[in-house]
Design a protein around this motif. Structure first.
Motif, mmCIF file in Angstrom:
data_model
loop_
_atom_site.group_PDB
_atom_site.id
_atom_site.type_symbol
_atom_site.label_atom_id
_atom_site.label_comp_id
_atom_site.label_asym_id
_atom_site.label_seq_id
_atom_site.Cartn_x
_atom_site.Cartn_y
_atom_site.Cartn_z
ATOM 1 N N LEU A 49 -8.398 -5.005 -20.664
ATOM 2 C CA LEU A 49 -9.108 -6.188 -21.140
ATOM 3 C C LEU A 49 -10.612 -5.945 -21.199
ATOM 4 O O LEU A 49 -11.194 -5.339 -20.297
ATOM 5 N N GLN A 50 -11.234 -6.426 -22.305
ATOM 6 C CA GLN A 50 -12.681 -6.344 -22.487
ATOM 7 C C GLN A 50 -13.213 -4.928 -22.360
ATOM 8 O O GLN A 50 -14.291 -4.689 -21.812
ATOM 9 N N GLU A 67 -14.720 -4.668 -6.114
ATOM 10 C CA GLU A 67 -15.389 -5.646 -6.981
ATOM 11 C C GLU A 67 -16.401 -4.949 -7.893
ATOM 12 O O GLU A 67 -16.421 -5.167 -9.110
ATOM 13 N N ARG A 68 -17.224 -4.089 -7.293
ATOM 14 C CA ARG A 68 -18.257 -3.407 -8.068
ATOM 15 C C ARG A 68 -17.645 -2.460 -9.100
ATOM 16 O O ARG A 68 -18.061 -2.419 -10.261
ATOM 17 N N SER A 69 -16.622 -1.699 -8.684
ATOM 18 C CA SER A 69 -15.976 -0.753 -9.600
ATOM 19 C C SER A 69 -15.288 -1.475 -10.750
ATOM 20 O O SER A 69 -15.347 -1.034 -11.906
ATOM 21 N N PHE A 70 -14.645 -2.595 -10.440
ATOM 22 C CA PHE A 70 -13.939 -3.355 -11.481
ATOM 23 C C PHE A 70 -14.924 -3.918 -12.502
ATOM 24 O O PHE A 70 -14.684 -3.850 -13.713
ATOM 25 N N ARG A 71 -16.007 -4.485 -12.013
ATOM 26 C CA ARG A 71 -16.974 -5.063 -12.952
ATOM 27 C C ARG A 71 -17.606 -3.987 -13.824
ATOM 28 O O ARG A 71 -17.841 -4.208 -15.021
ATOM 29 N N THR A 72 -17.874 -2.836 -13.245
ATOM 30 C CA THR A 72 -18.452 -1.747 -14.031
ATOM 31 C C THR A 72 -17.474 -1.253 -15.099
ATOM 32 O O THR A 72 -17.856 -0.986 -16.249
ATOM 33 N N ALA A 73 -16.186 -1.145 -14.738
ATOM 34 C CA ALA A 73 -15.192 -0.577 -15.649
ATOM 35 C C ALA A 73 -14.686 -1.565 -16.688
ATOM 36 O O ALA A 73 -14.376 -1.179 -17.821
ATOM 37 N N THR A 74 -14.609 -2.859 -16.314
ATOM 38 C CA THR A 74 -13.958 -3.828 -17.204
ATOM 39 C C THR A 74 -14.823 -5.021 -17.578
ATOM 40 O O THR A 74 -14.470 -5.767 -18.494
ATOM 41 N N GLY A 75 -15.918 -5.239 -16.840
ATOM 42 C CA GLY A 75 -16.711 -6.439 -17.078
ATOM 43 C C GLY A 75 -16.134 -7.673 -16.422
ATOM 44 O O GLY A 75 -16.661 -8.782 -16.600
ATOM 45 N N LEU A 76 -15.054 -7.524 -15.675
ATOM 46 C CA LEU A 76 -14.388 -8.632 -15.008
ATOM 47 C C LEU A 76 -14.282 -8.370 -13.517
ATOM 48 O O LEU A 76 -14.255 -7.222 -13.082
ATOM 49 N N SER A 77 -14.199 -9.444 -12.740
ATOM 50 C CA SER A 77 -13.893 -9.278 -11.328
ATOM 51 C C SER A 77 -12.415 -8.934 -11.194
ATOM 52 O O SER A 77 -11.614 -9.205 -12.107
#
Length: 346
Positions: free
Chosen positions: A214-215, A259-269
């Motif tokens: 996603l995204q 949280e940080r890795s997810f936002r960096t990889a997908t733009g989502l929490s």
């Protein structure tokens, strides 16, 4: 020059049938036939032949609106080494007793049965897939698992379980045709056919499917290890949701790192990604099953249908009931529509 598969003579003739349902994905059919046609040209004789079959013998219209003339009906289909079912996930047999029985008869008498893309749904409805592993396209998997709990869906391109071969989509069917060519005519012929169609990589059927994130313009296999592990945990825990802290622990990192890795990889929490994946699974069941909205809600971890409906409408712009009506999902037992509900999965 004629190519031989070995030193003892030409390759044996393989006859393949394609059982077409209304609204079948045309790309799956052409991806099967075109490499086999090219192999015949390279060999200088007919190594492969194929016939189009429908349940009743009537012509079948593909999802793209192209009409294909049937050569025989399922009841009269004889002499095939393989018979592949091609359909969208909504496909039903017009005769729900005789036609599934015919498939089981063919399987008992040595015919290899297969299914491509949504064709796994009618094949499973025939009972042939009970207790077996099968390749199911990622865009149908949640709906398939809900409808057929006695089958094991896997995210491989191609799965062979005994004399049943299932194929996840159109390009995977091209890979299977290349494999058939390699077995019949050798690796040189297989490579030549692949190059004729500019098919850059001859993939092993056991390879995993590419699943979009996603995204993101990347796929799941391209994610950082911890994020990929978390995504796998999410996909295996829809009915009973897991908390993000436990997912982080299973992935071997702290919740803050996840949280940080997810936002960096997908733009989502991680939590938002998880909810959207559960909503995607719910939409598969809305479009490709007859389950009630209440049952679907419980299957994807919602305590009530009203909460699912609220989130579903916010994300998709319509309620589950409205979405199903717009898709023209037929009532169970009614004839399937002539245009597939499938979103072009291949």
């Amino acid at each position: 020059m004629t190519i031989h598969s070995n030193d003892f003579g030409p390759a044996p003739h393989t006859r393949i049938g394609f059982l077409l349902f209304p609204g079948f994905p045309m790309a799956c059919l052409t991806s099967a036939m075109e490499p086999l046609r090219a192999a015949n040209e390279i060999a200088g004789h007919q190594v492969f032949s194929w016939s189009l079959v429908t349940e009743t013998g009537a012509d079948a219209k593909a999802s793209a609106g192209v009409l294909f003339p049937a050569e025989t009906s399922l009841a009269e289909a004889e002499g095939f080494d393989c018979l592949f079912l091609l359909s969208g996930p909504e496909a039903e047999f017009e005769d729900p007793v005789a036609s599934p029985g015919r498939l089981r008869y063919l399987a008992r008498h040595g015919v290899t049965l297969g299914a491509v893309s949504g064709g796994v749904f009618p094949l499973a409805r025939s009972g042939v897939l009970a207790g077996r592993r099968s390749a199911v396209h990622w865009c149908y998997r949640s709906a398939f698992e809900a409808a057929f709990p006695d089958c094991t869906a896997v995210d491989r391109l191609i799965v062979r379980d005994g004399n049943v071969h299932t194929v996840s989509g159109a390009t995977a069917m091209f890979d299977l045709s290349l494999e058939l060519i390699g077995k019949a005519l050798g690796a040189d012929a297989m490579n030549e056919v692949a190059c004729m169609f500019q098919h850059p990589i001859i993939r092993n059927g056991s390879a995993r499917q590419k699943i979009p994130v996603l995204q993101s313009d990347r796929t799941v296999d391209q994610m950082p290890p911890a994020v990929k592990e978390a995504m796998a945990i999410f996909s295996e825990n829809f009915e009973t949701p897991v908390c993000i802290r436990d997912v982080a622990r299973m992935a071997g990192i702290s919740p803050r790192q996840l949280e940080r890795s997810f936002r960096t990889a997908t733009g989502l929490s991680p939590g938002e990604y998880y909810r959207r994946q559960r909503l995607k699974a719910a939409r598969q069941m809305v479009l490709y099953s007859w389950d009630s909205v209440s049952d679907i809600a419980h299957a994807v971890g919602y305590a009530s249908s009203s909460t699912l409906t609220l989130h579903y409408r916010k994300f998709y712009g319509v309620t589950p009931v409205q979405d199903r009506k717009q898709a023209y999902l037929p009532a169970r037992g009614s004839p399937a529509p002539t245009s597939s509900l499938a979103p072009g999965c291949s």
